[in-house]
Design an enzyme around this catalytic site. Structure first.
Site, PDB file in Angstrom:
ATOM      1  CB  CYS A  61      -0.939   0.012   1.094  1.00  0.00           C
ATOM      2  SG  CYS A  61      -1.985  -1.376   1.273  1.00  0.00           S
ATOM      3  CG  ASP A  77      34.275  25.812  18.182  1.00  0.00           C
ATOM      4  OD1 ASP A  77      35.498  26.381  17.766  1.00  0.00           O
ATOM      5  OD2 ASP A  77      33.430  26.468  18.599  1.00  0.00           O
TER       6      ASP A  77
END
Length: 732
Positions: free
Chosen positions: A27, A428
């Site tokens: 489906c 960082d």
């Protein structure tokens, strides 16, 4: 930079639809093909677990709905700001299905109970007319959904679960009817009415259990969307007015009473209190918020009334953006799922061929029509492709939902696929591993005591906007000092400030801004502090040197834990920063990071990441600033801290809603576990069919047992996925 970001996160216009009527992978595939055939559609993804579709391309909603309806299903617009398709219609459908299951079970039970005497050697059976009376409503009323689905499947030339169930049960029912018409009561003991009734009842029971489990898997997204209140209290013309949340305008002042949820993102214009942001960020404890702080929609106000100035409304709120990210991730498809879709497209036709060959084989070997029919029906029933269709989306929905509850937002399935293979994490420094703002670390008094030095330094800088000045004021307030009011204030560009306190002139800043002689002991101490990568401010009062205050951007509380967690998982950790080498190495040494890349501009960060990737590493980059966006886009997986800039968030594949580095290990963990669940589900779904179909074809499986096995296979796949909901992040 923005060009690179756009390349990484380019997104086509997306339209979301709620789909109803899907029962299996076939489906979902039919809906996808129908949507992709609409002119203007670039791509379409259908999620069987959520009953939703996401369509990319410049196309009207009317055209999409018409295409879905023509394919035999129903569609309606899905507005994520108002929740997932789980409203009254879905609840009514569930109640209807439950009631039909009760009726089906009541009608089927006598047909099953008559088999008990047979196991004890008895030849007693229900009268054939009673079997027909009991089985017919189950076949044609309870089972009408399968018959309708089969007709649609034939019209669209596709194979679905409905087609297999309808053919199998209809064959058993019509054969039994023919025997009854031909033999009358003499047909007792040779009828298969119970087979058709039991299969339909079991399949319906399985679908109900599956539906409940699917809803549980999508619970995280539903919880998110339930956080938005329907109304808001707005201050207009000096009065409070209650309006719909969609009527709030940018700049409106809103009154949020204690215990209420915030309806929009905003800034606290007046008030102080604690905000519970747990369901937005995963933070377990309420966080203090004061005038000027940002707050987000969906969080719960504590015990104090607040006035909020609306800065983001509607679909631009953090809550709506989170929901879009989660829904987009849950709607996507893993590469392995696309292979499953191709297999599912030919699976049902292949099963029909196998069933026909099985029927022919048993007739050819002389076993009789009944034996051939039983094997034929068993093959059709056991081969329903529900488990295959649910294997990937249920794991994906449960995994990304568990991640969202922990404050980890995964942009899409491709990001999740890449995250599970990460072997190197690059952080960082500023704002990621560190607080991103200076804090007072040392107070060295040469005149009065430390408290007096801090009090006067903070009072002198209370009018300063400089980060060091704000850090001094925060340090004084942390000690609950009542600041003195400066009579005169002057900022000396690049040198420091001068302010008058109680008739005395206080100077704070660089050594060359001092008008008094600096003692050698103070100069030596300042040099020692600077060697520790700290910033030092000199302080003088009139003609007397008072002392020093040192500042540093200190590591976050859990930064060391984050590094340790990653190392325990065999993941390498590196530091990537634009800061100077001395500061970078000192922070890295404190956190246990050996690999340091310092003094890098944004472009050099990108080049460094590419070098790591060229070495064969699978790299994740973690950052928060605008200057981190190119690096986040260049990495295999970009992870942005939720406290960072919008540009960084857009460039990243994963957003960490809390500024906690430990979420990085959590993101990698849930990615690995979700991918593992997908592989487990697909393995069991395939093995189930590989083993089950030959057994059914061999005649060792009755239709009733085949129906039970088929229902349990789908439920077991969903249940296995739901184990992801138990996932918790490692706590150190």
């Amino acid at each position: 930079m923005e060009t690179m970001t756009a390349e990484r996160v380019e997104e086509k216009p997306a339209t979301s639809l709620a789909i109803s009527g899907m029962t299996c992978a076939g489906c979902a595939g039919r809906v996808e093909r129908a949507l992709r055939a609409v002119p203007g559609v670039a791509d379409a993804d259908v999620n069987l677990a959520l009953d939703t579709a996401e369509v990319h391309g410049p196309v009207t909603m009317e055209a999409l709905i018409r295409a879905v309806n023509d394919a035999g299903f129903k569609a309606r617009p899905l507005d994520l700001s108002h929740g997932l398709p789980d409203g009254e219609d879905t609840a009514a459908t569930f109640r209807r299905d439950r009631n039909e299951l009760i009726v089906a079970a009541a009608l089927t039970l006598p047909l099953v109970l008559q088999m008990i005497p047979m196991l004890m050697g008895s030849t007693w059976h229900l009268p054939p007319w009673l079997e027909l009376l009991l089985a017919t409503p189950v076949q044609f009323w309870i089972g009408r959904r399968f018959l309708k689905g089969a007709v649609k499947s034939v019209r669209n030339r596709t194979g679905t679960m409905d087609l297999l169930v309808a053919i199998g049960t209809s064959a058993a029912w019509f054969y039994s009817l023919w025997l009854y018409i031909d033999l009358g009561n003499a047909a007792a003991g040779h009828l298969y009415f119970e087979a058709s009734a039991v299969v339909i009842t079991l399949v319906l029971a399985g679908k109900l259990l599956e539906s409940r489990a699917k809803r549980s898997a999508a619970e995280a997204l539903r919880e998110l969307m339930a956080l938005r209140p329907e109304t808001a209290t707005v201050l207009r013309d000096g009065e409070t007015v209650t309006v719909g949340v969609d009527d709030v305008r940018l700049g409106d002042r809103l009154l949020v009473r204690p215990g209420e949820r915030l309806p929009v993102d905003g800034t606290i214009a007046d008030g102080y209190g604690e905000i519970d942001e747990s369901l937005i960020t995963g933070e377990s404890m309420p966080v203090p918020r004061k005038t000027g702080d940002k707050v987000v929609a969906g969080s719960v106000n504590g015990s104090s009334a607040l006035e909020i100035e609306a800065t983001r409304i509607g679909e631009n709120t953090t809550l709506a953006r989170i929901a879009r990210l989660v829904e987009h991730a849950q709607t996507g498809k893993a590469p392995v799922q696309r292979l499953v879709d191709r297999i599912s497209a030919v699976f049902v036709p292949a099963v029909l061929v196998v069933a026909a060959l099985t029927f022919a084989f048993w007739l050819m070997v002389g076993s009789g029509f009944e034996q051939a029919l039983v094997a034929f029906v068993s093959v059709l029933v056991i081969a329903c492709p529900c488990a295959l269709g649910l294997a990937t989306p249920t794991a994906l929905v449960a995994g990304t939902g568990a991640a969202a509850r922990a404050g980890i937002l995964i942009r899409d399935i491709e990001t999740l696929e890449r995250a599970q293979t990460i072997d190197t994490v690059v952080f960082d420094k500023t704002g990621t591993l560190t607080q991103g703002r200076p804090e007072v670390t040392d107070i060295v008094a040469f005149g009065a005591d430390e408290d007096q030095l801090l009090l006067h330094a903070a009072s002198a800088q209370s009018r300063s906007e400089h980060p060091l000045g704000r850090a001094t004021v925060e340090a004084a307030r942390a000690r609950q000092f009542d600041l003195l009011k400066p009579g005169r204030f002057e900022a000396m560009a690049g040198a420091g400030i001068e302010a008058e306190i109680d008739g005395h002139a206080w100077r704070i800043g660089r050594p060359d801004a001092m008008t008094v002689e600096i003692p050698q002991a103070a100069a030596d101490r300042a040099h020692a502090l600077e060697s520790e990568a700290k910033t030092v401010a000199f302080i003088a009062n009139d003609e007397r040197f008072e002392g020093l205050i040192a500042y540093a951007d200190t590591p976050r509380e859990d930064a060391r834990d984050a590094v340790d967690q990653l190392r325990r998982r065999g993941i390498r950790v590196a530091l990537l920063t634009g800061d100077n080498k001395a500061t970078a190495k000192m922070i890295a040494a404190e956190l246990g990071i050996d690999e340091v890349h310092a003094q890098l501009r944004p472009q050099r960060k990108v080049e460094t990441l590419r070098q790591l990737i060229d070495e064969g590493r699978r790299v994740a980059m973690v950052g928060d600033g605008i200057n981190d966006a190119p690096a986040l886009a260049a990495a295999d997986v970009g992870m942005a801290m939720g406290s960072g800039s919008d540009v960084a968030l857009e460039a990243a594949g994963i957003t960490l809603m809390r500024p906690r580095p430990t979420l990085v290990a959590g993101a990698i963990d849930i990615a690995r576990r979700t991918s593992s669940k997908i592989r487990q589900n697909l393995f069991w779904a395939f093995i189930y069919n590989v083993i089950g179909i030959p057994i059914a074809a061999s005649g060792y499986l009755s239709p009733a047992l085949a129906g039970t096995a088929m229902a349990l296979s789908s439920v077991s796949v969903v249940a296995n996925s739901l184990l992801l909901k138990r996932w918790k992040m490692e706590q150190d």
